[in-house]
Design a protein around this motif. Structure first.
Motif, PDB file in Angstrom:
ATOM      1  N   GLU A 117      37.092   7.541  21.860  1.00 20.88           N
ATOM      2  CA  GLU A 117      37.328   8.944  22.212  1.00 20.88           C
ATOM      3  C   GLU A 117      36.775   9.863  21.125  1.00 20.88           C
ATOM      4  O   GLU A 117      36.060  10.825  21.426  1.00 20.88           O
ATOM      5  CB  GLU A 117      38.827   9.179  22.400  1.00 20.88           C
ATOM      6  CG  GLU A 117      39.171  10.597  22.779  1.00 20.88           C
ATOM      7  CD  GLU A 117      40.672  10.809  22.885  1.00 20.88           C
ATOM      8  OE1 GLU A 117      41.066  11.701  23.640  1.00 20.88           O
ATOM      9  OE2 GLU A 117      41.439  10.092  22.214  1.00 20.88           O
ATOM     10  N   SER A 118      37.057   9.569  19.879  1.00 24.68           N
ATOM     11  CA  SER A 118      36.573  10.429  18.797  1.00 24.68           C
ATOM     12  C   SER A 118      35.051  10.382  18.707  1.00 24.68           C
ATOM     13  O   SER A 118      34.408  11.399  18.444  1.00 24.68           O
ATOM     14  CB  SER A 118      37.207  10.046  17.466  1.00 24.68           C
ATOM     15  OG  SER A 118      36.929   8.720  17.159  1.00 24.68           O
ATOM     16  N   TYR A 175      33.807  12.738  21.493  1.00 20.94           N
ATOM     17  CA  TYR A 175      34.012  14.144  21.149  1.00 20.94           C
ATOM     18  C   TYR A 175      33.060  14.596  20.045  1.00 20.94           C
ATOM     19  O   TYR A 175      32.474  15.676  20.116  1.00 20.94           O
ATOM     20  CB  TYR A 175      35.454  14.401  20.724  1.00 20.94           C
ATOM     21  CG  TYR A 175      36.436  14.415  21.871  1.00 20.94           C
ATOM     22  CD1 TYR A 175      36.137  15.015  23.076  1.00 20.94           C
ATOM     23  CD2 TYR A 175      37.677  13.818  21.739  1.00 20.94           C
ATOM     24  CE1 TYR A 175      37.038  15.031  24.126  1.00 20.94           C
ATOM     25  CE2 TYR A 175      38.594  13.826  22.780  1.00 20.94           C
ATOM     26  CZ  TYR A 175      38.268  14.434  23.961  1.00 20.94           C
ATOM     27  OH  TYR A 175      39.159  14.450  24.999  1.00 20.94           O
ATOM     28  N   ILE A 191      32.853  21.821  23.545  1.00 19.78           N
ATOM     29  CA  ILE A 191      33.986  21.442  22.704  1.00 19.78           C
ATOM     30  C   ILE A 191      33.676  21.852  21.260  1.00 19.78           C
ATOM     31  O   ILE A 191      32.659  21.442  20.700  1.00 19.78           O
ATOM     32  CB  ILE A 191      34.253  19.924  22.805  1.00 19.78           C
ATOM     33  CG1 ILE A 191      34.589  19.555  24.247  1.00 19.78           C
ATOM     34  CG2 ILE A 191      35.373  19.511  21.863  1.00 19.78           C
ATOM     35  CD1 ILE A 191      34.648  18.064  24.508  1.00 19.78           C
ATOM     36  N   TRP A 243      36.310  21.723  18.644  1.00 18.15           N
ATOM     37  CA  TRP A 243      37.032  20.735  17.853  1.00 18.15           C
ATOM     38  C   TRP A 243      38.086  20.063  18.711  1.00 18.15           C
ATOM     39  O   TRP A 243      38.369  20.501  19.819  1.00 18.15           O
ATOM     40  CB  TRP A 243      37.632  21.322  16.573  1.00 18.15           C
ATOM     41  CG  TRP A 243      38.695  22.359  16.756  1.00 18.15           C
ATOM     42  CD1 TRP A 243      38.541  23.703  16.721  1.00 18.15           C
ATOM     43  CD2 TRP A 243      40.091  22.134  17.005  1.00 18.15           C
ATOM     44  NE1 TRP A 243      39.729  24.340  16.941  1.00 18.15           N
ATOM     45  CE2 TRP A 243      40.706  23.398  17.106  1.00 18.15           C
ATOM     46  CE3 TRP A 243      40.876  21.015  17.145  1.00 18.15           C
ATOM     47  CZ2 TRP A 243      42.064  23.552  17.350  1.00 18.15           C
ATOM     48  CZ3 TRP A 243      42.230  21.165  17.392  1.00 18.15           C
ATOM     49  CH2 TRP A 243      42.802  22.427  17.483  1.00 18.15           C
ATOM     50  N   TYR A 244      38.654  19.010  18.156  1.00 21.51           N
ATOM     51  CA  TYR A 244      39.682  18.256  18.879  1.00 21.51           C
ATOM     52  C   TYR A 244      40.648  17.677  17.867  1.00 21.51           C
ATOM     53  O   TYR A 244      40.353  17.582  16.672  1.00 21.51           O
ATOM     54  CB  TYR A 244      39.069  17.125  19.714  1.00 21.51           C
ATOM     55  CG  TYR A 244      38.595  15.981  18.868  1.00 21.51           C
ATOM     56  CD1 TYR A 244      39.391  14.859  18.690  1.00 21.51           C
ATOM     57  CD2 TYR A 244      37.374  16.030  18.215  1.00 21.51           C
ATOM     58  CE1 TYR A 244      38.975  13.819  17.885  1.00 21.51           C
ATOM     59  CE2 TYR A 244      36.955  14.993  17.412  1.00 21.51           C
ATOM     60  CZ  TYR A 244      37.759  13.897  17.253  1.00 21.51           C
ATOM     61  OH  TYR A 244      37.358  12.874  16.449  1.00 21.51           O
ATOM     62  N   ASP A 245      41.814  17.296  18.329  1.00 24.48           N
ATOM     63  CA  ASP A 245      42.741  16.500  17.526  1.00 24.48           C
ATOM     64  C   ASP A 245      43.445  15.531  18.457  1.00 24.48           C
ATOM     65  O   ASP A 245      43.003  15.305  19.580  1.00 24.48           O
ATOM     66  CB  ASP A 245      43.703  17.365  16.701  1.00 24.48           C
ATOM     67  CG  ASP A 245      44.717  18.123  17.538  1.00 24.48           C
ATOM     68  OD1 ASP A 245      44.733  17.962  18.769  1.00 24.48           O
ATOM     69  OD2 ASP A 245      45.505  18.887  16.953  1.00 24.48           O
ATOM     70  N   ALA A 299      45.002  17.849  21.536  1.00 30.96           N
ATOM     71  CA  ALA A 299      44.373  19.030  22.139  1.00 30.96           C
ATOM     72  C   ALA A 299      42.882  19.078  21.837  1.00 30.96           C
ATOM     73  O   ALA A 299      42.392  18.409  20.924  1.00 30.96           O
ATOM     74  CB  ALA A 299      45.041  20.291  21.601  1.00 30.96           C
ATOM     75  N   ILE A 300      42.155  19.881  22.643  1.00 31.67           N
ATOM     76  CA  ILE A 300      40.754  20.196  22.353  1.00 31.67           C
ATOM     77  C   ILE A 300      40.592  21.709  22.455  1.00 31.67           C
ATOM     78  O   ILE A 300      41.340  22.392  23.170  1.00 31.67           O
ATOM     79  CB  ILE A 300      39.768  19.491  23.312  1.00 31.67           C
ATOM     80  CG1 ILE A 300      39.935  19.973  24.747  1.00 31.67           C
ATOM     81  CG2 ILE A 300      39.879  18.003  23.229  1.00 31.67           C
ATOM     82  CD1 ILE A 300      38.819  19.514  25.664  1.00 31.67           C
ATOM     83  N   LYS A 301      39.612  22.234  21.722  1.00 30.17           N
ATOM     84  CA  LYS A 301      39.309  23.653  21.807  1.00 30.17           C
ATOM     85  C   LYS A 301      38.009  23.788  22.572  1.00 30.17           C
ATOM     86  O   LYS A 301      36.986  23.225  22.182  1.00 30.17           O
ATOM     87  CB  LYS A 301      39.175  24.273  20.426  1.00 30.17           C
ATOM     88  CG  LYS A 301      38.918  25.771  20.504  1.00 30.17           C
ATOM     89  CD  LYS A 301      38.838  26.397  19.134  1.00 30.17           C
ATOM     90  CE  LYS A 301      38.562  27.882  19.256  1.00 30.17           C
ATOM     91  NZ  LYS A 301      38.299  28.472  17.930  1.00 30.17           N
ATOM     92  N   LYS A 315      45.676  17.854  25.915  1.00 24.19           N
ATOM     93  CA  LYS A 315      45.022  16.714  26.570  1.00 24.19           C
ATOM     94  C   LYS A 315      45.805  16.202  27.773  1.00 24.19           C
ATOM     95  O   LYS A 315      45.198  15.717  28.731  1.00 24.19           O
ATOM     96  CB  LYS A 315      44.804  15.576  25.564  1.00 24.19           C
ATOM     97  CG  LYS A 315      43.689  15.864  24.585  1.00 24.19           C
ATOM     98  CD  LYS A 315      43.466  14.672  23.691  1.00 24.19           C
ATOM     99  CE  LYS A 315      42.368  14.926  22.696  1.00 24.19           C
ATOM    100  NZ  LYS A 315      42.184  13.794  21.784  1.00 24.19           N
TER     101      LYS A 315
END
Length: 145
Positions: A57-58, A61, A85, A87-89, A92-94, A107
């Protein structure tokens, strides 16, 4: 010189060999079952649980973030959002958008994400299939037509 063996002593024969005789059957010595288990499978060699994160996943992204790939985000309620996209954690994603405000998406509210480019390719294939079926292109009517 080889040792001299004594002949068997005369007496009542029970059929069982004398335990003290040199030529009698040998006793089989077995280790206990707990010793065998301990030796054959040492503790700690069992396969552990899979890792919580596989990094797939990372990787996805990060690749989309670096290329600023336009994506379509389909939410659980059916709404589609378009952007890229930022950023992500873990949760959540922005999503940055040009004509609308940027969004922070949880998510658990996302059904799936795909690239806008894949949508265009799908539409082209669908349009080709429709033109082939309306008489303007080759059809699959069978032999003899």
């Amino acid at each position: 010189m080889p040792p001299v063996r004594k002949p068997p002593a005369p007496g009542p024969s029970t059929g069982a060999p004398d335990p003290g005789a040199e030529l009698g059957p040998r006793k089989l010595i077995r280790p206990s079952l707990s010793d065998v288990r301990r030796d054959s499978a040492p503790r700690g060699t069992r396969k552990g649980a899979p890792p919580e994160q596989t990094n797939a996943e990372s990787f996805y992204y990060l690749k989309q973030m670096q290329a600023r790939t336009p994506v379509v985000v389909r939410l659980v309620d059916g709404e589609e959002l378009r952007g890229w996209i930022e950023w992500y954690d873990k949760d959540a994603i922005k999503l940055n958008r040009e004509t609308a405000p940027n969004l922070l998406l949880q998510k658990h509210a996302i059904k799936y994400i795909y690239k806008e480019e894949e949508e265009r390719q799908f539409r082209r294939r669908k349009a080709k299939a429709e033109t082939a079926g309306d008489g303007r292109g080759p059809t699959d009517d069978g032999p003899g037509r």
